[in-house]
Design an enzyme around this catalytic site. Structure first.
Site, PDB file in Angstrom:
ATOM      1  N   ARG A   1       0.805  -1.221   0.000  1.00  0.00           N
ATOM      2  CA  ARG A   1       0.000   0.000   0.000  1.00  0.00           C
ATOM      3  C   ARG A   1       0.846   1.285   0.000  1.00  0.00           C
ATOM      4  NH1 ARG A   1      -3.757  -1.926   4.841  1.00  0.00           N
ATOM      5  NH2 ARG A   1      -2.059  -3.435   4.977  1.00  0.00           N
TER       6      ARG A   1
ATOM      7  N   LYS B   1       9.007  -1.243   3.010  1.00  0.00           N
ATOM      8  CA  LYS B   1       8.242  -0.385   3.936  1.00  0.00           C
ATOM      9  C   LYS B   1       9.021   0.003   5.191  1.00  0.00           C
ATOM     10  CE  LYS B   1       4.555  -1.982   6.187  1.00  0.00           C
ATOM     11  NZ  LYS B   1       3.140  -2.331   6.379  1.00  0.00           N
TER      12      LYS B   1
ATOM     13  N   TYR C   1      39.020  27.943  -5.367  1.00  0.00           N
ATOM     14  CA  TYR C   1      39.066  26.732  -6.185  1.00  0.00           C
ATOM     15  C   TYR C   1      39.632  27.048  -7.560  1.00  0.00           C
ATOM     16  CZ  TYR C   1      37.178  22.363  -8.182  1.00  0.00           C
ATOM     17  OH  TYR C   1      37.018  21.147  -8.778  1.00  0.00           O
TER      18      TYR C   1
HETATM   19  C1  UD1 Z   1      -1.104  -8.023  11.653  1.00  0.00           C
HETATM   20  C2  UD1 Z   1      -1.872  -8.976  12.553  1.00  0.00           C
HETATM   21  C3  UD1 Z   1      -3.147  -8.300  13.050  1.00  0.00           C
HETATM   22  C4  UD1 Z   1      -2.793  -7.025  13.757  1.00  0.00           C
HETATM   23  C5  UD1 Z   1      -1.924  -6.114  12.898  1.00  0.00           C
HETATM   24  C6  UD1 Z   1      -1.386  -4.988  13.731  1.00  0.00           C
HETATM   25  C7  UD1 Z   1      -1.473 -11.283  11.825  1.00  0.00           C
HETATM   26  C8  UD1 Z   1      -1.987 -12.416  11.035  1.00  0.00           C
HETATM   27  N1  UD1 Z   1      -2.211 -10.181  11.824  1.00  0.00           N
HETATM   28  O1  UD1 Z   1      -1.909  -7.757  10.514  1.00  0.00           O
HETATM   29  O2  UD1 Z   1      -3.851  -9.150  13.931  1.00  0.00           O
HETATM   30  O3  UD1 Z   1      -3.978  -6.347  14.147  1.00  0.00           O
HETATM   31  O4  UD1 Z   1      -0.802  -6.824  12.365  1.00  0.00           O
HETATM   32  O5  UD1 Z   1      -0.678  -4.067  12.983  1.00  0.00           O
HETATM   33  O6  UD1 Z   1      -0.424 -11.373  12.431  1.00  0.00           O
HETATM   34  N2  UD1 Z   1       5.526  -9.756   7.848  1.00  0.00           N
HETATM   35  C9  UD1 Z   1       6.604 -10.572   7.557  1.00  0.00           C
HETATM   36  N3  UD1 Z   1       6.399 -11.680   6.782  1.00  0.00           N
HETATM   37  C10 UD1 Z   1       5.183 -12.020   6.293  1.00  0.00           C
HETATM   38  C11 UD1 Z   1       4.085 -11.181   6.600  1.00  0.00           C
HETATM   39  C12 UD1 Z   1       4.297 -10.054   7.377  1.00  0.00           C
HETATM   40  O7  UD1 Z   1       7.727 -10.307   7.981  1.00  0.00           O
HETATM   41  O8  UD1 Z   1       5.092 -13.037   5.612  1.00  0.00           O
HETATM   42  C13 UD1 Z   1       5.769  -8.553   8.677  1.00  0.00           C
HETATM   43  C14 UD1 Z   1       5.495  -7.264   7.929  1.00  0.00           C
HETATM   44  O9  UD1 Z   1       6.676  -6.767   7.323  1.00  0.00           O
HETATM   45  C15 UD1 Z   1       5.010  -6.328   9.043  1.00  0.00           C
HETATM   46  C16 UD1 Z   1       4.392  -7.282  10.054  1.00  0.00           C
HETATM   47  O10 UD1 Z   1       4.870  -8.565   9.767  1.00  0.00           O
HETATM   48  O11 UD1 Z   1       6.081  -5.663   9.661  1.00  0.00           O
HETATM   49  C17 UD1 Z   1       2.855  -7.265   9.965  1.00  0.00           C
HETATM   50  O12 UD1 Z   1       2.460  -7.682   8.700  1.00  0.00           O
HETATM   51  P1  UD1 Z   1       1.199  -7.064   7.988  1.00  0.00           P
HETATM   52  O13 UD1 Z   1       1.007  -7.749   6.690  1.00  0.00           O
HETATM   53  O14 UD1 Z   1       1.273  -5.593   7.990  1.00  0.00           O
HETATM   54  O15 UD1 Z   1       0.048  -7.580   8.985  1.00  0.00           O
HETATM   55  P2  UD1 Z   1      -1.377  -6.959   9.180  1.00  0.00           P
HETATM   56  O16 UD1 Z   1      -2.271  -7.403   8.085  1.00  0.00           O
HETATM   57  O17 UD1 Z   1      -1.258  -5.535   9.467  1.00  0.00           O
HETATM   58 CA    CA Z   2       0.506  -3.909   9.363  1.00  0.00          CA
END
Ligand code: UD1
Ligand code: CA
Length: 488
Positions: free
Chosen positions: A13, A20, A400
């Site tokens: 996004r 990010k 210079y």
């Molecule tokens: C996640 C949580 C959600 C919470 C929210 C808070 C889960 C399934 N969901 O959702 O409950 O309310 O965060 O902000 O955990 N990341 C990885 N590898 C991956 C996927 C994600 O390293 O395969 C990292 C991302 O870089 C990020 C963090 O995990 O820093 C969260 O991932 P994101 O996809 O933003 O999760 P949300 O959908 O926001």
């Molecule tokens: Ca997030």
């Protein structure tokens, strides 16, 4: 404690080529903020060190880590694990499993949640206290939000015990109405975590391995789940879009502004200051609107900063006035000096007390001793300037030659007339006067007037006169018609 920071996501996004977690808040990558908190939480003596799960843009993130550890050796402790495919938060944490110390609890932080405080995380750690192996507590940081859209929801039973976390995309209508959300930050018993992570299934709407599914597993295993919230909502806000990043920047800047005011700094408008680094202020410092401070900046007591100034990595002495639209980078300004408006002090500008640098004057890599002045339109580069020197308008040190930089030395009590070029290397002796318009190519002796100037002459002369232009026929016609109309 073990600390794992999840930072492998792309951040679709953001619509950016940059991963990010490298987007900046207050001039530093989001991940930098999280790591600073993680490092201070573990302390210098800790056996464990933060583990970052990288994936999307991994080489950029690693480059950032190595560049940062050059400047701040504590960052050298940070290690990374690679998540080749982003299959969810549970899958991300799984990659770090082999690095976790089983005798310590594991704290999970998110690379895109930058402002959680050490105080809140310590509170969370206390809640999970005594975590050793399977039967100790799991601590969750939750938050009540007016608008919980997009977050995982905390589902509790009638007695208020946590049952599970349901992601927005998997939630039913009743669950979507829950306002208590999962911040993502949690402290887990490491031995159980290992088991739970291996048991995760991707049977959900996103086909991902959700870390949040371990909550229901913990409930099943009889592991107590305790929750706490942070003092302020911004601590748990994650950044998913540029819009959210900008909003969090404003919140963060306002917090910094409030802190400054608490220490006795006057701000014309706390909503119009940006600090991207560390700003240290003495007493009775006042800062007008629109100023930006970057890196390490010190403003001694009584300093007044006018509107729209940019100050980076500089030390400003007591009682200095920096007037509007001044740009200062890597400089030292002595007490009671007056700088600007529209002045530029560059790297290595080192001014003693009571120095005046006025509008459109640029100073670079130069030492200027006390009570000297360059008030208008000048360039002072690679120079050593004595005390009580007056540098006239339009003076330029020609430092210079296209290849090398050369030094200009101006001794005490020198007067440099306007529009002088000092072709370096060159020295102006103590008490010398340089006549206006001089191009100084040889050293000027002390106490004498030196000037290089073509002798002034006057003669009779006729200034050319412009031939009067006759209007074209078309224009004449139009004019006639117009004047007729007016007469009617
Ligand atoms: C996640 C949580 C959600 C919470 C929210 C808070 C889960 C399934 N969901 O959702 O409950 O309310 O965060 O902000 O955990 N990341 C990885 N590898 C991956 C996927 C994600 O390293 O395969 C990292 C991302 O870089 C990020 C963090 O995990 O820093 C969260 O991932 P994101 O996809 O933003 O999760 P949300 O959908 O926001
Ligand atoms: Ca997030």
């Amino acid at each position: 404690m073990n600390i794992v920071i999840l930072a492998a996501g792309q951040g679709k996004r953001m619509k950016s080529a940059l991963p990010k977690v490298l987007q900046t808040l207050a001039g530093k990558p989001l991940l930098w903020h999280v790591l600073m908190t993680a490092l201070s939480l573990q302390g210098k003596q800790a056996k464990t060190s933060p583990i970052v799960v990288v994936g999307h843009g991994a080489s950029d993130v690693k480059d950032f880590l190595s560049a940062t550890s050059l400047a701040d050796p504590t960052f050298a402790k940070v290690s990374t694990v690679f998540q080749a495919e982003q299959k969810g938060t549970g899958h991300a944490l799984l990659q770090a499993l082999s690095k976790l110390d089983p005798n310590e609890a594991t704290l999970v932080l998110y690379g895109d949640v930058p402002l959680t405080t050490k105080k809140t995380l310590n509170k969370l750690a206390k809640l999970a206290d005594g975590v050793r192996g399977q039967n100790s507590a799991l601590a969750l940081l939750t938050q009540d939000l007016k608008n919980p859209t997009g977050y995982g929801r905390i589902v509790r039973d009638v007695e208020g015990s946590v049952l599970e976390i349901v992601e927005e995309k998997d939630a039913n209508l009743a669950q979507k109405n829950i306002q208590e959300i999962n911040t993502g930050i949690m402290m887990l018993p490491t031995n159980s975590l290992k088991r739970w992570l291996k048991a995760l299934r991707a049977s959900n709407s996103q086909g991902e391995y959700y870390l949040t599914d371990v909550i229901a597993m913990a409930v099943k295993d009889g592991v107590p789940i305790r929750t706490t919230q942070s003092d302020a909502e911004y601590e748990t806000i994650g950044v998913n879009s540029r819009d959210q990043l900008a909003a969090l920047e404003r919140v963060h800047q306002l917090n910094i502004a409030k802190e400054l005011m608490d220490t006795g700094v006057s701000l014309a408008d706390p909503a119009r200051i940006d600090v991207r680094g560390t700003l240290e202020c003495g007493t009775d410092v006042s800062i007008d609107v629109g100023c930006i401070f970057e890196g390490q900046v010190t403003l001694a007591s009584g300093t007044k900063i006018g509107p729209y100034c940019i100050i980076r990595n500089s030390v400003i002495g007591e009682g200095v006035s920096i007037n509007a639209f001044t740009h200062i980078d890597g400089a030292k300004v002595g007490a009671s000096s007056i700088i600007g408006p529209y002045a530029r002090l560059r790297l290595g500008a080192n001014l003693a007390n009571d120095v005046h640098i006025g509008n459109f004057v640029e100073v670079k890599n130069s030492k200027i001793a006390s009570s000297s002045k360059a008030n208008h339109l000048a360039y002072v580069g690679d120079s050593i300037v004595g005390s009580r020197v007056n540098i006239g308008a339009g003076t330029i040190t020609c430092n210079y030659d296209g290849v090398n930089k050369h030094q200009t030395i101006i001794e005490d009590d020198v007067f440099i007339g306007s529009d002088t070029q000092l072709v370096a290397p060159v020295r102006v002796g103590r008490g010398a006067t340089i006549g206006a318009g001089t191009t100084l190519t040889k050293n000027a002796p002390p106490n004498q007037l030196t000037l290089s100037r073509v002798r002034q002459i006057s003669m009779q002369w006729q200034r050319p006169v412009k031939a009067e232009k006759l209007p074209s026929k078309k224009v004449v016609k139009k004019l006639v018609i117009k004047s007729v109309k007016v007469k009617k």
